[in-house]
Design a protein around this motif. Sequence first.
Motif, PDB file in Angstrom:
ATOM      1  N   TYR A   1       0.842  -1.193   0.000  1.00 29.75           N
ATOM      2  CA  TYR A   1       0.000   0.000   0.000  1.00 29.75           C
ATOM      3  C   TYR A   1       0.879   1.247   0.000  1.00 29.75           C
ATOM      4  CZ  TYR A   1       0.999   0.185   5.042  1.00 29.75           C
ATOM      5  OH  TYR A   1       1.618   0.251   6.253  1.00 29.75           O
ATOM      6  N   VAL A   2       0.295   2.340  -0.508  1.00 26.97           N
ATOM      7  CA  VAL A   2       0.977   3.644  -0.530  1.00 26.97           C
ATOM      8  C   VAL A   2      -0.023   4.692  -0.056  1.00 26.97           C
ATOM      9  CG1 VAL A   2       2.071   5.411  -1.944  1.00 26.97           C
ATOM     10  CG2 VAL A   2       2.510   2.986  -2.413  1.00 26.97           C
ATOM     11  N   ILE A   3       0.380   5.496   0.948  1.00 27.92           N
ATOM     12  CA  ILE A   3      -0.478   6.560   1.474  1.00 27.92           C
ATOM     13  C   ILE A   3       0.077   7.900   1.004  1.00 27.92           C
ATOM     14  CG2 ILE A   3      -1.432   7.631   3.549  1.00 27.92           C
ATOM     15  CD1 ILE A   3      -1.032   4.982   5.002  1.00 27.92           C
ATOM     16  N   ASP A   4      -0.732   8.643   0.290  1.00 25.76           N
ATOM     17  CA  ASP A   4      -0.309   9.941  -0.228  1.00 25.76           C
ATOM     18  C   ASP A   4       0.126  10.861   0.918  1.00 25.76           C
ATOM     19  OD1 ASP A   4      -0.857  12.873  -1.158  1.00 25.76           O
ATOM     20  OD2 ASP A   4      -0.887  11.714  -3.010  1.00 25.76           O
ATOM     21  N   ASN A   5       1.172  11.655   0.689  1.00 24.23           N
ATOM     22  CA  ASN A   5       1.697  12.548   1.724  1.00 24.23           C
ATOM     23  C   ASN A   5       0.697  13.617   2.147  1.00 24.23           C
ATOM     24  OD1 ASN A   5       4.180  11.250   1.888  1.00 24.23           O
ATOM     25  ND2 ASN A   5       5.074  12.500   0.255  1.00 24.23           N
ATOM     26  N   ARG A   6      -0.312  13.885   1.330  1.00 23.32           N
ATOM     27  CA  ARG A   6      -1.307  14.909   1.672  1.00 23.32           C
ATOM     28  C   ARG A   6      -2.400  14.380   2.585  1.00 23.32           C
ATOM     29  NH1 ARG A   6      -2.243  16.615  -4.497  1.00 23.32           N
ATOM     30  NH2 ARG A   6      -1.901  14.351  -4.624  1.00 23.32           N
ATOM     31  N   VAL A   7      -2.347  13.093   2.906  1.00 21.48           N
ATOM     32  CA  VAL A   7      -3.327  12.506   3.821  1.00 21.48           C
ATOM     33  C   VAL A   7      -2.917  12.860   5.254  1.00 21.48           C
ATOM     34  CG1 VAL A   7      -4.320  10.374   4.714  1.00 21.48           C
ATOM     35  CG2 VAL A   7      -3.906  10.632   2.259  1.00 21.48           C
ATOM     36  N   LEU A   8      -3.674  13.760   5.870  1.00 23.81           N
ATOM     37  CA  LEU A   8      -3.393  14.217   7.230  1.00 23.81           C
ATOM     38  C   LEU A   8      -4.702  14.317   8.006  1.00 23.81           C
ATOM     39  CD1 LEU A   8      -0.933  17.139   6.373  1.00 23.81           C
ATOM     40  CD2 LEU A   8      -0.291  14.900   7.284  1.00 23.81           C
ATOM     41  N   GLY A   9      -4.596  14.467   9.322  1.00 27.31           N
ATOM     42  CA  GLY A   9      -5.781  14.699  10.132  1.00 27.31           C
ATOM     43  C   GLY A   9      -5.996  13.638  11.183  1.00 27.31           C
ATOM     44  N   LEU A  10      -7.238  13.557  11.672  1.00 35.15           N
ATOM     45  CA  LEU A  10      -7.620  12.656  12.749  1.00 35.15           C
ATOM     46  C   LEU A  10      -8.829  11.829  12.336  1.00 35.15           C
ATOM     47  CD1 LEU A  10      -7.480  15.254  15.674  1.00 35.15           C
ATOM     48  CD2 LEU A  10      -5.751  13.512  15.182  1.00 35.15           C
ATOM     49  N   VAL A  11      -9.000  10.687  13.000  1.00 32.59           N
ATOM     50  CA  VAL A  11     -10.181   9.869  12.741  1.00 32.59           C
ATOM     51  C   VAL A  11     -10.702   9.325  14.071  1.00 32.59           C
ATOM     52  CG1 VAL A  11      -8.760   7.827  12.278  1.00 32.59           C
ATOM     53  CG2 VAL A  11     -11.124   7.895  11.493  1.00 32.59           C
ATOM     54  N   THR A  12     -12.012   9.425  14.267  1.00 34.96           N
ATOM     55  CA  THR A  12     -12.696   8.832  15.411  1.00 34.96           C
ATOM     56  C   THR A  12     -13.819   7.956  14.870  1.00 34.96           C
ATOM     57  OG1 THR A  12     -12.194  10.673  16.910  1.00 34.96           O
ATOM     58  CG2 THR A  12     -14.076   9.281  17.487  1.00 34.96           C
ATOM     59  N   ALA A  13     -13.694   6.664  15.051  1.00 35.76           N
ATOM     60  CA  ALA A  13     -14.670   5.733  14.474  1.00 35.76           C
ATOM     61  C   ALA A  13     -14.463   4.354  15.069  1.00 35.76           C
ATOM     62  CB  ALA A  13     -14.533   5.673  12.954  1.00 35.76           C
TER      63      ALA A  13
ATOM     64  N   SER B   1      -9.563  18.141  12.911  1.00 39.90           N
ATOM     65  CA  SER B   1      -8.233  18.004  12.312  1.00 39.90           C
ATOM     66  C   SER B   1      -7.575  19.370  12.135  1.00 39.90           C
ATOM     67  CB  SER B   1      -8.332  17.286  10.972  1.00 39.90           C
ATOM     68  OG  SER B   1      -8.838  15.967  11.137  1.00 39.90           O
ATOM     69  N   ARG B   2      -8.366  20.375  11.784  1.00 36.30           N
ATOM     70  CA  ARG B   2      -7.807  21.730  11.653  1.00 36.30           C
ATOM     71  C   ARG B   2      -7.327  22.246  13.004  1.00 36.30           C
ATOM     72  NH1 ARG B   2     -12.109  22.375   7.884  1.00 36.30           N
ATOM     73  NH2 ARG B   2     -13.437  23.318   9.485  1.00 36.30           N
ATOM     74  N   ALA B   3      -8.054  21.922  14.077  1.00 35.35           N
ATOM     75  CA  ALA B   3      -7.616  22.337  15.411  1.00 35.35           C
ATOM     76  C   ALA B   3      -6.272  21.706  15.758  1.00 35.35           C
ATOM     77  CB  ALA B   3      -8.667  21.943  16.447  1.00 35.35           C
ATOM     78  N   LEU B   4      -6.078  20.462  15.341  1.00 37.94           N
ATOM     79  CA  LEU B   4      -4.795  19.794  15.558  1.00 37.94           C
ATOM     80  C   LEU B   4      -3.687  20.505  14.791  1.00 37.94           C
ATOM     81  CD1 LEU B   4      -3.152  17.301  16.592  1.00 37.94           C
ATOM     82  CD2 LEU B   4      -3.714  16.225  14.408  1.00 37.94           C
ATOM     83  N   LEU B   5      -3.953  20.819  13.521  1.00 37.40           N
ATOM     84  CA  LEU B   5      -2.944  21.475  12.687  1.00 37.40           C
ATOM     85  C   LEU B   5      -2.612  22.869  13.210  1.00 37.40           C
ATOM     86  CD1 LEU B   5      -4.282  20.393   9.171  1.00 37.40           C
ATOM     87  CD2 LEU B   5      -2.355  19.416  10.440  1.00 37.40           C
ATOM     88  N   LEU B   6      -3.562  23.500  13.909  1.00 42.92           N
ATOM     89  CA  LEU B   6      -3.331  24.827  14.485  1.00 42.92           C
ATOM     90  C   LEU B   6      -2.721  24.743  15.886  1.00 42.92           C
ATOM     91  CD1 LEU B   6      -6.615  26.638  13.355  1.00 42.92           C
ATOM     92  CD2 LEU B   6      -4.303  26.986  12.454  1.00 42.92           C
TER      93      LEU B   6
END
Length: 341
Positions: free
Chosen positions: A27-39, A77-82
């Motif tokens: 598998y390859v994950i694009d470098n632009r894949v960022l953020g958080l997940v709750t599930a 995810s934006r709160a994390l990046l900030l």
Amino acid sequence: MNRLIFRDAPLRTALELYFRTVGIKNYVIDNRVLGLVTATGSVTGEAFPTALFPGIVCKIENGVWLIQEATQPDERSRALLLNKLACPIFFGEPRRVAGVALRSQGSPLAIVEHGSPPDSEIRVVARGDHFGEAQVSAITEKGLVLAERAQRLEIPLAGLVPRPGGSPLAIPGVERAVFSDAPLASVLELILKSGGPHFKLDSPLEGYISGETGTSVVSLLMRSANTPLNYTKENGIWHVTKRGNTPPAAPRFVSLEDIQQGRAQLPVIFGAPRRVAAVLLGEKPLALLETGNPPQTKRQTVTEGDTYESFRVEKITREGIVLNDGTRRFLVPLTPLSPKP
């Protein structure tokens, strides 16, 4: 069937945990894949779980799974990046379990985060792996247990919390709060007596909480109380109501039935069953002192200089309360409930 549980899990690591869980290596994950997940959900290696990873596009080319992000990061995810989110404090350091994988074949896995983003250390561990000097002794849907010599550290599955100073529910003058099988209703009273936010229980609130945190009250309650809680502010008062019919959280080593039936006990300290269930450390330390075995336990909030029975509260520390009657002094420890022999 494999089951994944994520709580503000770093998205890239969550994807890696999925592939490791189902045994996919190409598998390859694009470098632009960022953020958080709750599930939470069940997964296989036959189809990509889009319900667990909304906004993610998966393609398979020449046997390689290609992962790309199709939407902008969500508000969390934006709160994390900030740089507005941090790990909760457990055992004196920022750390948490961000996700677990309960596998039908093979031992369970967990995402462990130590430190706070963006500089935190993030690892996927299995039972038996070492994390620093400690070893992972157990992984469950609630988190993991680290064993270090005779010490047992429980790191719960927990989301990120607001960085210190950014919480609207901070306790003024309190630098650290530590709870050890503390009754939830008594915790809210303790917070009020400390000068913190005024809580009002809109329904009977049972359960016990354990954990250590900074000034963010709401984050501690939300991650430790087991019962999902709603907080709404009206005329300066935070109204607390529980959501759903989730059973209240029990202490760590006894059940709620044990407490009701008198099968739980406090340690005998200076001739009587006593323990400290909670401390708030800071400008004016406070402690929740318990005397007598359940269900006849008496609780009292004390601060340094108060009189308790024939003793004076000399000192409140992370370890508990030092009592002094002028000739003798002894420690009532911060300790959990335990079963009767």
